[in-house]
Design a protein around this motif. Structure first.
Motif, PDB file in Angstrom:
ATOM      1  N   ALA A 112      39.354  44.090  36.895  1.00 22.45           N
ATOM      2  CA  ALA A 112      38.322  44.675  36.493  1.00 22.45           C
ATOM      3  C   ALA A 112      36.958  44.626  37.440  1.00 22.45           C
ATOM      4  O   ALA A 112      36.222  45.709  37.500  1.00 22.45           O
ATOM      5  CB  ALA A 112      38.010  44.613  34.953  1.00 22.45           C
ATOM      6  N   SER A 113      36.868  43.407  37.804  1.00 17.47           N
ATOM      7  CA  SER A 113      35.789  43.090  38.482  1.00 17.47           C
ATOM      8  C   SER A 113      36.075  43.321  39.952  1.00 17.47           C
ATOM      9  O   SER A 113      34.912  43.973  40.589  1.00 17.47           O
ATOM     10  CB  SER A 113      35.339  41.655  38.341  1.00 17.47           C
ATOM     11  OG  SER A 113      36.366  40.759  38.787  1.00 17.47           O
ATOM     12  N   VAL A 114      37.121  42.964  40.660  1.00 14.02           N
ATOM     13  CA  VAL A 114      37.657  43.556  41.725  1.00 14.02           C
ATOM     14  C   VAL A 114      37.429  44.891  42.234  1.00 14.02           C
ATOM     15  O   VAL A 114      36.933  45.506  43.245  1.00 14.02           O
ATOM     16  CB  VAL A 114      39.017  43.016  42.020  1.00 14.02           C
ATOM     17  CG1 VAL A 114      39.419  43.657  43.680  1.00 14.02           C
ATOM     18  CG2 VAL A 114      38.959  41.719  42.284  1.00 14.02           C
ATOM     19  N   PHE A 115      37.860  45.797  41.184  1.00 13.76           N
ATOM     20  CA  PHE A 115      37.716  47.278  41.406  1.00 13.76           C
ATOM     21  C   PHE A 115      36.605  47.816  40.256  1.00 13.76           C
ATOM     22  O   PHE A 115      36.967  48.765  39.591  1.00 13.76           O
ATOM     23  CB  PHE A 115      39.125  47.841  41.277  1.00 13.76           C
ATOM     24  CG  PHE A 115      40.192  47.692  42.324  1.00 13.76           C
ATOM     25  CD1 PHE A 115      39.741  47.783  43.768  1.00 13.76           C
ATOM     26  CD2 PHE A 115      41.452  47.153  41.707  1.00 13.76           C
ATOM     27  CE1 PHE A 115      41.013  47.637  44.425  1.00 13.76           C
ATOM     28  CE2 PHE A 115      42.456  46.920  42.771  1.00 13.76           C
ATOM     29  CZ  PHE A 115      42.209  47.031  44.149  1.00 13.76           C
ATOM     30  N   ALA A 116      35.518  47.296  40.105  1.00 17.04           N
ATOM     31  CA  ALA A 116      34.483  47.746  39.232  1.00 17.04           C
ATOM     32  C   ALA A 116      34.227  49.196  39.664  1.00 17.04           C
ATOM     33  O   ALA A 116      33.696  49.899  38.613  1.00 17.04           O
ATOM     34  CB  ALA A 116      33.089  46.762  39.275  1.00 17.04           C
ATOM     35  N   GLY A 117      34.143  49.570  40.990  1.00 14.76           N
ATOM     36  CA  GLY A 117      33.868  50.981  41.058  1.00 14.76           C
ATOM     37  C   GLY A 117      34.737  51.955  40.688  1.00 14.76           C
ATOM     38  O   GLY A 117      34.325  53.114  40.505  1.00 14.76           O
ATOM     39  N   LEU A 118      35.987  51.505  40.024  1.00 17.81           N
ATOM     40  CA  LEU A 118      36.920  52.388  39.649  1.00 17.81           C
ATOM     41  C   LEU A 118      37.155  52.463  38.231  1.00 17.81           C
ATOM     42  O   LEU A 118      37.718  53.234  37.572  1.00 17.81           O
ATOM     43  CB  LEU A 118      38.232  51.929  40.177  1.00 17.81           C
ATOM     44  CG  LEU A 118      38.456  52.035  41.702  1.00 17.81           C
ATOM     45  CD1 LEU A 118      39.819  51.608  41.948  1.00 17.81           C
ATOM     46  CD2 LEU A 118      38.280  53.509  42.219  1.00 17.81           C
ATOM     47  N   ARG A 119      36.130  51.950  37.588  1.00 17.95           N
ATOM     48  CA  ARG A 119      35.880  51.580  35.889  1.00 17.95           C
ATOM     49  C   ARG A 119      35.868  53.118  35.522  1.00 17.95           C
ATOM     50  O   ARG A 119      35.233  54.031  35.792  1.00 17.95           O
ATOM     51  CB  ARG A 119      34.741  51.027  35.532  1.00 17.95           C
ATOM     52  CG  ARG A 119      34.794  49.472  35.773  1.00 17.95           C
ATOM     53  CD  ARG A 119      33.759  48.583  35.245  1.00 17.95           C
ATOM     54  NE  ARG A 119      33.785  47.292  35.498  1.00 17.95           N
ATOM     55  CZ  ARG A 119      34.096  46.233  34.768  1.00 17.95           C
ATOM     56  NH1 ARG A 119      34.247  46.741  33.441  1.00 17.95           N
ATOM     57  NH2 ARG A 119      33.915  45.030  34.949  1.00 17.95           N
ATOM     58  N   GLY A 120      36.908  53.465  34.436  1.00 16.96           N
ATOM     59  CA  GLY A 120      36.934  54.697  33.701  1.00 16.96           C
ATOM     60  C   GLY A 120      37.501  55.971  34.424  1.00 16.96           C
ATOM     61  O   GLY A 120      37.402  57.084  34.165  1.00 16.96           O
ATOM     62  N   SER A 121      38.255  55.571  35.493  1.00 20.71           N
ATOM     63  CA  SER A 121      38.702  56.644  36.436  1.00 20.71           C
ATOM     64  C   SER A 121      40.196  56.775  36.677  1.00 20.71           C
ATOM     65  O   SER A 121      40.680  57.579  37.182  1.00 20.71           O
ATOM     66  CB  SER A 121      38.130  56.542  37.818  1.00 20.71           C
ATOM     67  OG  SER A 121      38.251  55.125  38.450  1.00 20.71           O
ATOM     68  N   CYS A 184      43.030  46.031  33.188  1.00 17.68           N
ATOM     69  CA  CYS A 184      43.462  47.491  33.240  1.00 17.68           C
ATOM     70  C   CYS A 184      42.778  48.631  32.522  1.00 17.68           C
ATOM     71  O   CYS A 184      42.347  49.460  32.710  1.00 17.68           O
ATOM     72  CB  CYS A 184      45.016  47.405  33.299  1.00 17.68           C
ATOM     73  SG  CYS A 184      45.692  46.844  34.916  1.00 17.68           S
ATOM     74  N   CYS A 185      42.447  48.203  31.175  1.00 19.80           N
ATOM     75  CA  CYS A 185      42.290  49.049  30.423  1.00 19.80           C
ATOM     76  C   CYS A 185      40.732  49.506  30.647  1.00 19.80           C
ATOM     77  O   CYS A 185      40.265  50.735  30.423  1.00 19.80           O
ATOM     78  CB  CYS A 185      42.057  48.632  28.788  1.00 19.80           C
ATOM     79  SG  CYS A 185      43.711  48.560  27.788  1.00 19.80           S
ATOM     80  N   GLU A 186      39.974  48.729  31.312  1.00 19.47           N
ATOM     81  CA  GLU A 186      38.540  48.932  31.592  1.00 19.47           C
ATOM     82  C   GLU A 186      38.627  50.224  32.822  1.00 19.47           C
ATOM     83  O   GLU A 186      37.501  50.760  33.145  1.00 19.47           O
ATOM     84  CB  GLU A 186      37.928  47.773  32.059  1.00 19.47           C
ATOM     85  CG  GLU A 186      37.678  46.706  31.019  1.00 19.47           C
ATOM     86  CD  GLU A 186      37.038  45.553  31.332  1.00 19.47           C
ATOM     87  OE1 GLU A 186      35.972  45.612  32.010  1.00 19.47           O
ATOM     88  OE2 GLU A 186      37.115  44.421  30.777  1.00 19.47           O
ATOM     89  N   LEU A 187      39.639  50.050  33.483  1.00 21.49           N
ATOM     90  CA  LEU A 187      39.711  51.070  34.647  1.00 21.49           C
ATOM     91  C   LEU A 187      40.263  52.424  34.097  1.00 21.49           C
ATOM     92  O   LEU A 187      40.103  53.510  34.942  1.00 21.49           O
ATOM     93  CB  LEU A 187      40.615  50.553  35.766  1.00 21.49           C
ATOM     94  CG  LEU A 187      40.524  49.143  36.405  1.00 21.49           C
ATOM     95  CD1 LEU A 187      41.134  48.794  37.418  1.00 21.49           C
ATOM     96  CD2 LEU A 187      38.993  48.981  36.882  1.00 21.49           C
ATOM     97  N   LEU A 188      40.675  52.416  33.111  1.00 23.60           N
ATOM     98  CA  LEU A 188      41.330  53.730  32.639  1.00 23.60           C
ATOM     99  C   LEU A 188      40.378  54.664  32.241  1.00 23.60           C
ATOM    100  O   LEU A 188      39.578  54.385  31.427  1.00 23.60           O
ATOM    101  CB  LEU A 188      42.408  53.553  31.147  1.00 23.60           C
ATOM    102  CG  LEU A 188      43.698  52.840  31.590  1.00 23.60           C
ATOM    103  CD1 LEU A 188      44.445  52.940  30.179  1.00 23.60           C
ATOM    104  CD2 LEU A 188      44.546  53.848  32.398  1.00 23.60           C
TER     105      LEU A 188
END
Length: 281
Positions: A112-121, A184-188
């Motif tokens: 979630a931190s490594v791909f922080a820019g993808l949160r919610g996408s 992963c839930c944070e990226l969904l």
């Protein structure tokens, strides 16, 4: 409507990968079947959507996603395999794959931190946990080859790095996988899907309900199970099943059967489909 049984084993794995993946991809001991990845991606995402795999290995999820016009992001703990995943994506792009993908090397519990820019996408998270530090890998049997020599094994270890989750005892592995799913839930996206391929395993001869343990871990991570599907590893022909089991799997099943244990070769993986839990109130 989502089918309950997916005919994903009609073609052997090696044929599915031939030309589509770099030859050195066969070194990985626990690759996802490409047809499972492509089927799940087609069912649960749309072209242009984002697909994430937090334990991407040699990049099967990413490769199938970009070939289907999706974008993808993956993490892999082992630098060697992360580099191979990136190379496989580049190979897919050279073959005309329309999607793009990025690969990060590191501990997936930090996704979630490594791909922080993808949160919610992310439209879809598709992954599978390791089944332990070793798999059957590749073998050469003196008995099978007719020379009476010993069995040789290679490509049967995930790594020698004890920090790799594959080396952890099962309770720690499942707990860590739950942490990964929570990240992963944070990226969904709100309507996003998490798909996990998993099968029961034997430890010291005892059958362990690993899918059930993963379901429990996923629920603790804020997910709700909505489908439990069957992804076939065997083929279906003329009303019967065509096994894709390895020599070792066949040998082990035969040994157990001779001892009176009702053990069969693996013919499918469970495909667990989750949605995010909607907060009440």
């Amino acid at each position: 409507m989502v089918p309950s049984v997916l005919a994903t084993g009609q073609v052997p794995s090696r044929v599915q990968r031939r030309g589509r993946y770099l030859p050195e991809s066969m070194r990985h001991p626990g690759k996802m079947l490409p047809s499972i990845a492509s089927t799940v991606i087609s069912l649960f995402s749309e072209p242009g959507g984002l697909v994430v795999d937090p334990m991407c290995g040699i990049g099967t999820t990413l490769v199938e996603a970009v070939h289907l016009g999706r974008d993808a992001a993956g993490m892999e703990y082992e630098a060697d395999f992360a580099g191979l995943a990136a190379a496989n994506v580049q190979h897919a792009r050279s073959q005309g794959a329309a999607g793009s993908a990025r690969v990060a090397c590191g501990d997936a519990r930090n996704i979630a931190s490594v791909f922080a820019g993808l949160r919610g996408s992310a439209a879809l998270v598709l992954t599978s946990p390791p089944y332990g530090a070793r798999t059957h890998g590749h073998i050469r049997s003196g008995t099978r080859d007719g020379d009476g020599g010993p069995v040789e094994k290679w490509n049967h270890r995930y790594s020698t790095d004890k920090g790799n989750l594959a080396h952890q005892p099962l309770p720690e592995l499942v707990g860590a996988f739950g942490e990964i799913l929570a990240g992963c839930c944070e990226l969904l996206r709100p309507d996003g899907v998490v798909a996990v391929t998993i099968r029961p395993i034997r430890i010291d001869g005892y059958l362990v309900d690993l899918p059930g343990q993963v379901i429990t871990a996923a629920e603790k991570a804020g997910l709700v199970l909505v489908h439990r599907l069957v992804a076939l590893l065997c083929g279906v022909r003329d009303g019967g099943l065509v096994t894709r089991a390895s020599f070792f799997q066949m040998l082990e099943a035969r040994r157990h059967q001779e001892k009176g244990s009702p053990v069969c070769v693996t013919a499918h993986e469970d495909l667990l489909i989750f949605h995010r839990r909607v907060p009440h109130g």
